[in-house]
Design an enzyme around this catalytic site. Structure first.
Site, PDB file in Angstrom:
ATOM      1  N   ASN A   9      14.210  48.372  51.320  1.00 54.45           N
ATOM      2  CA  ASN A   9      14.116  46.844  51.142  1.00 54.45           C
ATOM      3  C   ASN A   9      12.872  46.706  50.503  1.00 54.45           C
ATOM      4  O   ASN A   9      11.756  46.668  51.149  1.00 54.45           O
ATOM      5  CB  ASN A   9      14.162  46.135  52.697  1.00 54.45           C
ATOM      6  CG  ASN A   9      13.824  44.703  52.609  1.00 54.45           C
ATOM      7  OD1 ASN A   9      13.817  44.219  51.635  1.00 54.45           O
ATOM      8  ND2 ASN A   9      13.426  44.111  53.786  1.00 54.45           N
ATOM      9  N   TRP A  10      12.985  46.349  49.139  1.00 48.14           N
ATOM     10  CA  TRP A  10      11.825  46.039  48.470  1.00 48.14           C
ATOM     11  C   TRP A  10      11.117  44.882  48.769  1.00 48.14           C
ATOM     12  O   TRP A  10      10.072  44.648  48.317  1.00 48.14           O
ATOM     13  CB  TRP A  10      12.325  45.912  46.983  1.00 48.14           C
ATOM     14  CG  TRP A  10      12.546  47.336  46.280  1.00 48.14           C
ATOM     15  CD1 TRP A  10      12.848  48.729  47.075  1.00 48.14           C
ATOM     16  CD2 TRP A  10      12.794  47.617  44.973  1.00 48.14           C
ATOM     17  NE1 TRP A  10      13.338  49.496  46.101  1.00 48.14           N
ATOM     18  CE2 TRP A  10      13.288  49.082  44.688  1.00 48.14           C
ATOM     19  CE3 TRP A  10      12.615  47.008  43.820  1.00 48.14           C
ATOM     20  CZ2 TRP A  10      13.616  49.830  43.615  1.00 48.14           C
ATOM     21  CZ3 TRP A  10      13.058  47.526  42.557  1.00 48.14           C
ATOM     22  CH2 TRP A  10      13.436  48.563  42.367  1.00 48.14           C
ATOM     23  N   LYS A  11      11.644  44.115  49.500  1.00 49.13           N
ATOM     24  CA  LYS A  11      11.061  42.736  49.641  1.00 49.13           C
ATOM     25  C   LYS A  11      10.672  42.105  48.546  1.00 49.13           C
ATOM     26  O   LYS A  11      11.396  42.288  47.548  1.00 49.13           O
ATOM     27  CB  LYS A  11       9.719  42.771  50.879  1.00 49.13           C
ATOM     28  CG  LYS A  11      10.128  43.908  51.954  1.00 49.13           C
ATOM     29  CD  LYS A  11       9.216  43.601  53.153  1.00 49.13           C
ATOM     30  CE  LYS A  11       9.520  44.519  54.033  1.00 49.13           C
ATOM     31  NZ  LYS A  11       8.962  44.145  55.391  1.00 49.13           N
ATOM     32  N   HIS A  95      17.179  39.211  58.342  1.00 46.98           N
ATOM     33  CA  HIS A  95      16.105  39.976  58.580  1.00 46.98           C
ATOM     34  C   HIS A  95      14.836  39.077  59.094  1.00 46.98           C
ATOM     35  O   HIS A  95      15.017  37.905  59.166  1.00 46.98           O
ATOM     36  CB  HIS A  95      15.479  40.283  56.913  1.00 46.98           C
ATOM     37  CG  HIS A  95      14.226  41.225  57.054  1.00 46.98           C
ATOM     38  ND1 HIS A  95      12.892  40.954  57.294  1.00 46.98           N
ATOM     39  CD2 HIS A  95      14.248  42.747  56.939  1.00 46.98           C
ATOM     40  CE1 HIS A  95      12.283  41.998  57.261  1.00 46.98           C
ATOM     41  NE2 HIS A  95      12.983  42.775  56.988  1.00 46.98           N
ATOM     42  N   GLU A  97      11.860  38.499  58.571  1.00 48.44           N
ATOM     43  CA  GLU A  97      11.063  37.782  57.826  1.00 48.44           C
ATOM     44  C   GLU A  97      11.851  36.332  57.676  1.00 48.44           C
ATOM     45  O   GLU A  97      11.120  35.604  57.240  1.00 48.44           O
ATOM     46  CB  GLU A  97      10.522  38.584  56.601  1.00 48.44           C
ATOM     47  CG  GLU A  97       9.598  39.497  57.074  1.00 48.44           C
ATOM     48  CD  GLU A  97       9.412  40.926  56.258  1.00 48.44           C
ATOM     49  OE1 GLU A  97       9.959  40.656  54.971  1.00 48.44           O
ATOM     50  OE2 GLU A  97       8.642  41.843  56.400  1.00 48.44           O
ATOM     51  N   GLU A 167      15.762  46.111  64.262  1.00 43.84           N
ATOM     52  CA  GLU A 167      14.328  46.377  63.549  1.00 43.84           C
ATOM     53  C   GLU A 167      13.361  45.473  64.714  1.00 43.84           C
ATOM     54  O   GLU A 167      13.500  44.216  64.385  1.00 43.84           O
ATOM     55  CB  GLU A 167      14.466  45.629  62.355  1.00 43.84           C
ATOM     56  CG  GLU A 167      15.111  46.325  61.172  1.00 43.84           C
ATOM     57  CD  GLU A 167      14.407  45.847  59.661  1.00 43.84           C
ATOM     58  OE1 GLU A 167      14.419  47.045  59.132  1.00 43.84           O
ATOM     59  OE2 GLU A 167      14.459  44.714  59.590  1.00 43.84           O
ATOM     60  N   GLY A 173       6.186  46.638  59.280  1.00 46.21           N
ATOM     61  CA  GLY A 173       5.026  46.515  58.213  1.00 46.21           C
ATOM     62  C   GLY A 173       3.901  46.572  59.134  1.00 46.21           C
ATOM     63  O   GLY A 173       2.738  46.462  58.473  1.00 46.21           O
ATOM     64  N   SER A 212       8.530  50.572  60.291  1.00 42.41           N
ATOM     65  CA  SER A 212       7.525  51.501  59.628  1.00 42.41           C
ATOM     66  C   SER A 212       8.129  53.046  59.577  1.00 42.41           C
ATOM     67  O   SER A 212       7.458  53.977  60.288  1.00 42.41           O
ATOM     68  CB  SER A 212       6.437  51.483  60.760  1.00 42.41           C
ATOM     69  OG  SER A 212       5.781  50.212  60.527  1.00 42.41           O
ATOM     70  N   GLY A 233      10.893  49.577  54.420  1.00 47.04           N
ATOM     71  CA  GLY A 233      10.410  48.724  53.755  1.00 47.04           C
ATOM     72  C   GLY A 233       9.355  49.268  52.938  1.00 47.04           C
ATOM     73  O   GLY A 233       9.420  49.824  51.856  1.00 47.04           O
ATOM     74  N   GLY A 234       7.952  49.116  53.305  1.00 44.54           N
ATOM     75  CA  GLY A 234       7.079  49.730  52.636  1.00 44.54           C
ATOM     76  C   GLY A 234       7.197  51.043  51.778  1.00 44.54           C
ATOM     77  O   GLY A 234       6.945  51.201  50.889  1.00 44.54           O
TER      78      GLY A 234
HETATM   79  C1  PEP Z   1      11.817  46.215  56.484  1.00 47.37           C
HETATM   80  O1  PEP Z   1      11.205  45.408  55.586  1.00 47.37           O
HETATM   81  O2  PEP Z   1      13.044  46.074  57.010  1.00 47.37           O
HETATM   82  C2  PEP Z   1      11.026  47.110  57.247  1.00 47.37           C
HETATM   83  C3  PEP Z   1      11.549  47.887  58.231  1.00 47.37           C
HETATM   84  O3  PEP Z   1       9.677  47.156  56.612  1.00 47.37           O
HETATM   85  P1  PEP Z   1       8.609  48.435  56.953  1.00 47.37           P
HETATM   86  O4  PEP Z   1       9.568  49.718  56.650  1.00 47.37           O
HETATM   87  O5  PEP Z   1       7.576  48.199  55.937  1.00 47.37           O
HETATM   88  O6  PEP Z   1       8.128  48.426  58.604  1.00 47.37           O
END
Ligand code: PEP
Length: 251
Positions: A9-11, A95, A97, A167, A173, A212, A233-234
């Site tokens: 997930n590049w956000k 999500h 966010e 999640e 994040g 994470s 994500g990251g």
């Molecule tokens: C996400 O954005 O769905 C996510 C899990 O981010 P991260 O891996 O950065 O926690």
């Protein structure tokens, strides 16, 4: 036996030149990993770039959101059919966010889920509790309510064409990951809730963990019985990290 899936997930990150390097690096890195599935969910403007770079490869692509409406006067919104025009397989729905920052309710998530399925997209339906909800002991209640937004309307069959991502909001994040046991407990709860309605759908359901996930914790998370891969994500923005997580899923 469920196949593992890793989705990046590049956000709201990326520029054409950086994306090119990232897509090329991921493609080269995962080319030989044939025992699992992979995808990246990129910002809308880069769907064409993802499509042209990834077509014919073992990395699928998708979007991070969609409109619940087919078309119309909805300034700034992107219709499900538009995602299909760019070859998307997946779309992330619900999500945290989107839920938290953009006030998307369970009802909106449900409408988007419906729109995605009707268009032929595979929803990656996200559920998860906040830290205060976990500390108050209502994790299962929160996850059940989010899941029921889909189950109550579409039944277990609604999930037959979807993926669920657990999640925990406190792990997204933040560098804090749910322990494999904490994540497994919620994954098992999700699968059981679906099994109460349809055991075949539950057994086949791909449930991703997100929060994470890094190269250092992916192997132990993916080893858990009900964890079928990750929503990343990251770490999906760093070629070596994403490829290492993809490798963990291929084992
Ligand atoms: C996400 O954005 O769905 C996510 C899990 O981010 P991260 O891996 O950065 O926690």
């Amino acid at each position: 036996m469920r196949r593992r899936l890793v989705v990046g997930n590049w956000k709201m990150y990326g520029r054409l030149d950086r994306n090119k390097a990232l897509l090329e690096g991921v493609l080269a890195g995962v080319r030989d990993f044939t025992s699992a599935d992979y995808a990246v969910c990129v910002p809308y403007p880069y769907l064409a770039q993802a499509q042209s770079a990834l077509q014919g490869s073992n990395v699928a692509w998708g979007a991070q959101n969609l409109s619940q409406y087919e078309e119309g006067a909805f300034t700034g919104a992107v219709a499900p059919g538009m995602l299909m025009d760019f070859g998307c397989r997946y779309v992330i729905i619900g999500h945290s966010e989107r839920r938290g920052l953009f006030h998307e309710s369970n009802e909106i998530a449900q409408a988007k889920f419906d729109a995605a399925i009707k268009a032929g997209l595979t929803p990656i339906f996200c559920v998860g509790e906040t830290l205060s909800e976990r500390e108050s002991g209502v994790t299962e209640q929160v996850v059940a309510t989010q899941l029921d937004a889909v189950l109550n309307v579409f039944g277990a069959k609604g999930l037959a064409k979807a993926i669920v991502a657990y999640e925990p909001v406190w792990a997204i994040g933040t560098g804090k990951t749910a322990s494999p046991e904490q994540a497994q407990a919620v994954h098992a709860f999700i699968r059981q809730r679906v099994a109460d309605l349809d055991s075949h759908v539950a057994q086949a359901l791909c449930i991703l963990y997100g929060g994470s996930v890094k190269p250092g914790n992916a192997v132990e998370l993916f080893a858990m019985q009900d964890i079928d891969g990750g929503l990343i994500g990251g770490a999906s923005l760093v070629v070596d990290d994403f490829v290492a997580i993809c490798r963990a899923a291929a084992k």
